[in-house]
Design a protein around this motif. Sequence first.
Motif, PDB file in Angstrom:
ATOM      1  N   SER A 257      12.105 -29.761  59.696  1.00  0.00           N
ATOM      2  CA  SER A 257      12.677 -30.512  58.437  1.00  0.00           C
ATOM      3  C   SER A 257      13.800 -31.316  58.835  1.00  0.00           C
ATOM      4  O   SER A 257      13.748 -32.791  58.487  1.00  0.00           O
ATOM      5  CB  SER A 257      13.130 -29.306  57.419  1.00  0.00           C
ATOM      6  OG  SER A 257      14.185 -30.152  56.620  1.00  0.00           O
ATOM      7  N   ASN A 258      14.781 -30.979  59.624  1.00  0.00           N
ATOM      8  CA  ASN A 258      15.740 -31.921  60.143  1.00  0.00           C
ATOM      9  C   ASN A 258      15.110 -33.126  60.948  1.00  0.00           C
ATOM     10  O   ASN A 258      15.726 -34.184  60.720  1.00  0.00           O
ATOM     11  CB  ASN A 258      16.846 -30.902  60.978  1.00  0.00           C
ATOM     12  CG  ASN A 258      17.897 -30.184  60.119  1.00  0.00           C
ATOM     13  OD1 ASN A 258      17.856 -30.593  59.111  1.00  0.00           O
ATOM     14  ND2 ASN A 258      18.203 -29.265  60.638  1.00  0.00           N
ATOM     15  N   GLN A 259      14.328 -32.753  62.008  1.00  0.00           N
ATOM     16  CA  GLN A 259      13.694 -33.802  62.800  1.00  0.00           C
ATOM     17  C   GLN A 259      13.088 -34.943  61.863  1.00  0.00           C
ATOM     18  O   GLN A 259      13.138 -36.226  62.098  1.00  0.00           O
ATOM     19  CB  GLN A 259      12.647 -33.060  63.669  1.00  0.00           C
ATOM     20  CG  GLN A 259      12.922 -32.179  64.775  1.00  0.00           C
ATOM     21  CD  GLN A 259      13.804 -33.036  65.619  1.00  0.00           C
ATOM     22  OE1 GLN A 259      13.595 -34.166  65.848  1.00  0.00           O
ATOM     23  NE2 GLN A 259      14.895 -32.223  66.102  1.00  0.00           N
ATOM     24  N   LEU A 260      12.368 -34.403  60.854  1.00  0.00           N
ATOM     25  CA  LEU A 260      11.442 -35.191  59.856  1.00  0.00           C
ATOM     26  C   LEU A 260      12.429 -35.943  59.439  1.00  0.00           C
ATOM     27  O   LEU A 260      12.091 -37.310  59.027  1.00  0.00           O
ATOM     28  CB  LEU A 260      10.660 -34.403  59.035  1.00  0.00           C
ATOM     29  CG  LEU A 260       9.258 -35.034  58.482  1.00  0.00           C
ATOM     30  CD1 LEU A 260       8.264 -34.716  59.480  1.00  0.00           C
ATOM     31  CD2 LEU A 260       8.894 -34.255  57.146  1.00  0.00           C
ATOM     32  N   ARG A 261      13.500 -35.300  58.561  1.00  0.00           N
ATOM     33  CA  ARG A 261      14.539 -36.325  57.826  1.00  0.00           C
ATOM     34  C   ARG A 261      15.105 -37.476  58.594  1.00  0.00           C
ATOM     35  O   ARG A 261      15.460 -38.453  58.267  1.00  0.00           O
ATOM     36  CB  ARG A 261      15.472 -35.320  57.199  1.00  0.00           C
ATOM     37  CG  ARG A 261      15.788 -35.973  55.837  1.00  0.00           C
ATOM     38  CD  ARG A 261      16.632 -34.902  55.100  1.00  0.00           C
ATOM     39  NE  ARG A 261      17.798 -34.557  55.949  1.00  0.00           N
ATOM     40  CZ  ARG A 261      18.488 -33.353  55.847  1.00  0.00           C
ATOM     41  NH1 ARG A 261      18.035 -32.457  54.983  1.00  0.00           N
ATOM     42  NH2 ARG A 261      19.617 -32.859  56.449  1.00  0.00           N
ATOM     43  N   LYS A 262      15.502 -36.845  60.065  1.00  0.00           N
ATOM     44  CA  LYS A 262      16.257 -38.078  60.833  1.00  0.00           C
ATOM     45  C   LYS A 262      15.511 -39.151  61.225  1.00  0.00           C
ATOM     46  O   LYS A 262      15.558 -40.407  61.042  1.00  0.00           O
ATOM     47  CB  LYS A 262      16.247 -37.303  62.303  1.00  0.00           C
ATOM     48  CG  LYS A 262      17.890 -37.609  62.586  1.00  0.00           C
ATOM     49  CD  LYS A 262      17.998 -36.927  64.003  1.00  0.00           C
ATOM     50  CE  LYS A 262      18.543 -35.470  64.013  1.00  0.00           C
ATOM     51  NZ  LYS A 262      18.545 -34.676  65.320  1.00  0.00           N
ATOM     52  N   ARG A 263      13.956 -38.942  61.180  1.00  0.00           N
ATOM     53  CA  ARG A 263      12.842 -40.184  61.462  1.00  0.00           C
ATOM     54  C   ARG A 263      13.024 -40.821  60.221  1.00  0.00           C
ATOM     55  O   ARG A 263      12.653 -42.085  60.262  1.00  0.00           O
ATOM     56  CB  ARG A 263      11.657 -39.342  61.840  1.00  0.00           C
ATOM     57  CG  ARG A 263      11.255 -39.316  63.221  1.00  0.00           C
ATOM     58  CD  ARG A 263       9.824 -39.709  63.712  1.00  0.00           C
ATOM     59  NE  ARG A 263       9.118 -39.348  62.610  1.00  0.00           N
ATOM     60  CZ  ARG A 263       8.045 -38.211  62.883  1.00  0.00           C
ATOM     61  NH1 ARG A 263       8.472 -37.419  63.931  1.00  0.00           N
ATOM     62  NH2 ARG A 263       7.101 -37.982  62.098  1.00  0.00           N
ATOM     63  N   LEU A 264      12.797 -40.116  58.932  1.00  0.00           N
ATOM     64  CA  LEU A 264      12.724 -41.065  57.668  1.00  0.00           C
ATOM     65  C   LEU A 264      13.989 -41.978  57.244  1.00  0.00           C
ATOM     66  O   LEU A 264      13.844 -42.674  56.784  1.00  0.00           O
ATOM     67  CB  LEU A 264      12.480 -39.993  56.649  1.00  0.00           C
ATOM     68  CG  LEU A 264      10.969 -39.559  56.522  1.00  0.00           C
ATOM     69  CD1 LEU A 264      10.635 -38.492  55.739  1.00  0.00           C
ATOM     70  CD2 LEU A 264      10.059 -40.694  56.431  1.00  0.00           C
ATOM     71  N   VAL A 265      15.151 -41.482  57.735  1.00  0.00           N
ATOM     72  CA  VAL A 265      16.455 -41.941  57.240  1.00  0.00           C
ATOM     73  C   VAL A 265      16.679 -43.161  57.861  1.00  0.00           C
ATOM     74  O   VAL A 265      17.499 -43.834  57.437  1.00  0.00           O
ATOM     75  CB  VAL A 265      17.550 -40.824  56.911  1.00  0.00           C
ATOM     76  CG1 VAL A 265      18.781 -41.456  56.801  1.00  0.00           C
ATOM     77  CG2 VAL A 265      17.294 -39.894  55.861  1.00  0.00           C
ATOM     78  N   GLN A 266      16.382 -42.902  59.220  1.00  0.00           N
ATOM     79  CA  GLN A 266      17.227 -44.023  60.169  1.00  0.00           C
ATOM     80  C   GLN A 266      16.499 -45.359  59.858  1.00  0.00           C
ATOM     81  O   GLN A 266      15.533 -45.519  59.617  1.00  0.00           O
ATOM     82  CB  GLN A 266      16.753 -43.488  61.691  1.00  0.00           C
ATOM     83  CG  GLN A 266      15.369 -43.562  61.908  1.00  0.00           C
ATOM     84  CD  GLN A 266      14.768 -43.678  63.215  1.00  0.00           C
ATOM     85  OE1 GLN A 266      15.645 -44.099  64.368  1.00  0.00           O
ATOM     86  NE2 GLN A 266      13.732 -43.478  63.587  1.00  0.00           N
TER      87      GLN A 266
END
Lengths: 266, 248
Positions: A257-266
């Motif tokens: 989930s953290n990986q995914l969020r990092k990708r989406l937010v940047q």
Amino acid sequence: MDKRWLNFELHKRKILTLILLLAFMLSLFFVEWHSNLIHSGGFITAKQIAAAFFTPDLSGDILLLALESSWTTLSYAAAGMSLVIIIAFFFGIFASGILVSEGKIKRYIRPLFRGQLGIMRAIHELVWAWLFVASIGLSSFAAIFALAIPYGGILGRIFADMLEDIPREPIKALEAAGASKIQALWYGYLPMVRASITSYAMYRFECAIRSSAIMSFVGIGGLGYQIQLSLDDLHYDEVWTFVFFLIALVLIIDLWSNQLRKRLVQ
Amino acid sequence: MQEAISITQISKSYERKIALSSLSFTVNKGELVALIGPSGAGKTTLLNLLAAILPPSQGHILIDRQPLSELMDHKKRAKKIGIIRQQFDLVGELPVIHNVLAGRLSEWGIFKSILSMLVPQDKEYAVQALIRVGLTDKLYEKTSSLSGGEQQRVALARLLVQSPEIVLADEPVASLDPARAEDVLELLVKIALEENQTLIASLHSVEYARKYFDRLIALKDGEIFFDLPASSVTDDHINSLYRLKELS
């Protein structure tokens, strides 16, 4: 003395605190303070369970069993979440009322779908599980449906709220540029909630894994079922092995989930 | 000269407050009009009426000799009237290209617009528009990572793709620093001239209004205070427009 000092409004919070404190102290007098208050053998059992924490059963058989049950638990959760996402997507969009213009239809559509989402999540997944086991028997579908319905209700509600809470200016600009409701959904609403709804869905997936483990107590199989069996046999070392696998599952989802969020937010 | 917009006896009131009281004027095709006046004079209300975002309480608006109230299909309206506001109009989470291509949504059906999210459709439109606003290398960048001035250029590019006959700009440069503001305003006017668009912009800055526009319409307390060619507006006009009530 200043009359304002006697004002009820000024002190109502203090008065409430006092009443609650008194109620608590009074309640202590109604407890029967004898040795049966805590199960006398319980302390020894607790000590055994705590000791087993350091010596989990790591034999090949148990590890294999734990791996297999983890897979079962994970697959129930994943299958359930797939349904949840479909339910939440469609119900959420209708419950937010963004596809219909202001007016009569919206006044009915929004409460109708919000109400349905409410009913879905008002009943706990364990209760749904009992209902499904009673009606369709001990099948995997019982667990998946039992998970999908209340979780769909929760995720759909959050999705609807997110859609309603986004800033209006970009949507108005899209409509002024000639976008229809569905185009505005695709070009405005969905991109704007994408990051937050993804991260919330991942959190729900985490919850689904815990729930799916618990659900196996109903007799559907999985990590929870194994924990129950080992507890019944007083094999606390095995219990801990299964619990560690459960923790590992949740942590892996969290990492993802953290990986995914990092990708989406940047 | 062909009439683009004609307003007769327009009034708008909210609850009890009167925002605009019996305004009448006409704007010819290709004219560059600046709306000026103190805050609360009714500039934004007037633009919202022209954009059909609000209905007038009284009076009527003709766009190309057609009543605006008959132009209710917003896909057709988007071909006539385009709007640009402060920079909050873009979807920050999308790449620049999709924000620009949103100007094509009035032309596209549902299937094409969904497909475009995966494979950008009519991409040349976006590329051409971004070249004209000077943002060639930002095609796939996330819109929210751009500066305020760049975002306003993206909004202009969308307007270019939408290609309406009339452009309404509501404080298009209000949130930009002076250098950036002048840049964007210059571009807005340049595009309007090249595309032969009719431009109506509300502005805080009288200086910019006189520099870039043909005609100044000043609003005060919901009424037209003056309506003059930019060249004949004097400092006295401006001073009395912005003078506070107590002092007059």
